[in-house]
Design a protein around this motif. Structure first.
Motif, short mmCIF file in Angstrom:
data_model
loop_
_atom_site.label_atom_id
_atom_site.label_comp_id
_atom_site.label_asym_id
_atom_site.label_seq_id
_atom_site.Cartn_x
_atom_site.Cartn_y
_atom_site.Cartn_z
N SER A 206 -6.74 33.54 -63.42
CA SER A 206 -5.51 32.95 -62.88
C SER A 206 -4.87 32.00 -63.89
O SER A 206 -3.64 31.93 -63.98
CB SER A 206 -5.78 32.25 -61.54
OG SER A 206 -6.85 31.32 -61.67
N ILE A 207 -5.68 31.30 -64.66
CA ILE A 207 -5.16 30.42 -65.71
C ILE A 207 -4.45 31.25 -66.78
O ILE A 207 -3.34 30.91 -67.22
CB ILE A 207 -6.31 29.59 -66.35
CG1 ILE A 207 -6.87 28.60 -65.35
CG2 ILE A 207 -5.88 28.94 -67.65
CD1 ILE A 207 -6.10 27.32 -65.16
N LEU A 208 -5.09 32.35 -67.22
CA LEU A 208 -4.45 33.24 -68.20
C LEU A 208 -3.13 33.76 -67.66
O LEU A 208 -2.12 33.80 -68.37
CB LEU A 208 -5.38 34.39 -68.56
CG LEU A 208 -6.63 34.06 -69.37
CD1 LEU A 208 -7.58 35.27 -69.41
CD2 LEU A 208 -6.26 33.62 -70.78
N SER A 209 -3.13 34.18 -66.39
CA SER A 209 -1.91 34.73 -65.78
C SER A 209 -0.79 33.71 -65.72
O SER A 209 0.36 34.02 -66.03
CB SER A 209 -2.23 35.27 -64.38
OG SER A 209 -3.19 36.30 -64.44
N GLU A 210 -1.12 32.49 -65.31
CA GLU A 210 -0.12 31.42 -65.24
C GLU A 210 0.50 31.18 -66.62
O GLU A 210 1.74 31.12 -66.75
CB GLU A 210 -0.78 30.13 -64.75
CG GLU A 210 0.12 28.91 -64.81
CD GLU A 210 -0.58 27.60 -64.50
OE1 GLU A 210 0.12 26.57 -64.45
OE2 GLU A 210 -1.81 27.57 -64.30
N ALA A 211 -0.32 31.04 -67.63
CA ALA A 211 0.17 30.72 -68.97
C ALA A 211 1.01 31.86 -69.54
O ALA A 211 2.08 31.63 -70.12
CB ALA A 211 -1.00 30.40 -69.89
N VAL A 212 0.55 33.09 -69.39
CA VAL A 212 1.29 34.24 -69.92
C VAL A 212 2.62 34.38 -69.18
O VAL A 212 3.67 34.59 -69.81
CB VAL A 212 0.44 35.53 -69.82
CG1 VAL A 212 1.29 36.76 -70.12
CG2 VAL A 212 -0.75 35.46 -70.77
N PHE A 213 2.60 34.28 -67.86
CA PHE A 213 3.82 34.40 -67.09
C PHE A 213 4.85 33.37 -67.55
O PHE A 213 6.01 33.70 -67.81
CB PHE A 213 3.54 34.23 -65.59
CG PHE A 213 4.71 34.58 -64.71
CD1 PHE A 213 4.82 35.84 -64.15
CD2 PHE A 213 5.71 33.65 -64.44
CE1 PHE A 213 5.90 36.16 -63.34
CE2 PHE A 213 6.78 33.96 -63.63
CZ PHE A 213 6.88 35.23 -63.08
N ASN A 214 4.41 32.12 -67.65
CA ASN A 214 5.35 31.07 -68.04
C ASN A 214 5.85 31.23 -69.46
O ASN A 214 6.97 30.81 -69.76
CB ASN A 214 4.72 29.70 -67.81
CG ASN A 214 4.65 29.35 -66.34
OD1 ASN A 214 5.48 29.79 -65.54
ND2 ASN A 214 3.65 28.59 -65.97
N ARG A 215 5.08 31.85 -70.31
CA ARG A 215 5.52 32.10 -71.69
C ARG A 215 6.59 33.20 -71.74
O ARG A 215 7.54 33.12 -72.50
CB ARG A 215 4.31 32.50 -72.54
CG ARG A 215 4.62 32.89 -73.95
CD ARG A 215 5.22 31.72 -74.70
NE ARG A 215 5.09 31.95 -76.13
CZ ARG A 215 5.20 31.02 -77.02
NH1 ARG A 215 5.45 29.80 -76.66
NH2 ARG A 215 5.08 31.30 -78.27
N LEU A 216 6.44 34.22 -70.88
CA LEU A 216 7.32 35.39 -70.93
C LEU A 216 8.51 35.32 -69.98
O LEU A 216 9.51 36.01 -70.19
CB LEU A 216 6.51 36.66 -70.61
CG LEU A 216 5.38 37.01 -71.57
CD1 LEU A 216 4.62 38.24 -71.08
CD2 LEU A 216 5.89 37.21 -72.98
N GLY B 221 -1.23 21.10 -69.95
CA GLY B 221 -1.01 21.04 -68.51
C GLY B 221 -1.81 22.04 -67.70
O GLY B 221 -1.79 21.98 -66.46
N LEU B 222 -2.50 22.98 -68.35
CA LEU B 222 -3.30 23.93 -67.59
C LEU B 222 -4.53 23.22 -67.04
O LEU B 222 -5.22 22.50 -67.76
CB LEU B 222 -3.73 25.11 -68.47
CG LEU B 222 -2.61 26.03 -68.94
CD1 LEU B 222 -3.16 27.10 -69.88
CD2 LEU B 222 -1.90 26.68 -67.76
N SER B 223 -4.80 23.44 -65.77
CA SER B 223 -5.96 22.82 -65.16
C SER B 223 -6.45 23.70 -64.01
O SER B 223 -5.69 24.48 -63.45
CB SER B 223 -5.62 21.42 -64.64
OG SER B 223 -4.68 21.50 -63.59
N SER B 224 -7.71 23.54 -63.70
CA SER B 224 -8.30 24.22 -62.56
C SER B 224 -8.06 23.35 -61.34
O SER B 224 -8.54 22.22 -61.28
CB SER B 224 -9.80 24.43 -62.80
OG SER B 224 -10.39 25.02 -61.67
#
Length: 160
Positions: A14-24, A59-62
């Motif tokens: 979910s962390i990977l998905s959040e970061a990739v989504f926000n990048r793209l 800013g990424l956090s669990s």
């Protein structure tokens, strides 16, 4: 439009998905991630992978789904149902989809095997998010059933 990527631990997929989504994603679309039982910190390999792809990790956090800063419009679970993993069910009036991913943090073996698992997960996430962002979202939001069907279709995509 806000998308919530939801998993149990909120440390890797979910962390990977959040970061990739926000990048793209273009302006106006954003992602957050959360877990039903957060581990408390992102997996170090997930953060290292994002940094290797020049994707911001600040800013990424669990975090718990009880601490969301916004109410999501769409919830996408990313737990690996094929592995018998139970995905949390977000309780709220939102559109839901499942994009099952095996957890690369559970892979054992050589350093190469583990790195390959993380890369494979990353590639699947990128392919699915690119497909999501290619949708005519303004049009599909008018027909939630059609948007749900597209999100479900995307949940089965694998990179070439």
């Amino acid at each position: 439009m806000n998308v919530l990527f939801l998993c149990t631990g909120n440390s890797c997929r979910s962390i990977l998905s959040e970061a990739v989504f926000n990048r793209l994603a273009p302006v106006g679309l954003g992602a957050i991630s959360a877990g039903s039982q957060p581990t408390g910190q992102p997996h170090p390999r997930a953060i290292a992978l994002l940094r290797s792809k020049n994707i911001p990790t600040d800013g990424l956090s669990s975090k718990s789904w009880h601490d969301l800063p916004v109410t999501p419009d769409i919830v996408i679970t990313v737990c690996g149902s094929a592995a018998g993993e139970t995905c949390p069910a977000y309780l709220g009036p939102v559109l839901r989809a499942h994009w099952g991913l095996e957890d690369p943090s559970h892979v054992t073996g050589s350093e190469e095997d583990i790195a390959a698992a993380f890369e494979r997960t990353y590639a699947i996430i990128v392919a699915r998010i690119e497909a999501f962002l290619a949708l005519p979202l303004a049009q599909l939001r008018e027909t939630p059933a059609a948007l749900k069907a597209e999100l479900d279709r995307i949940g089965n995509l694998l990179p070439a």
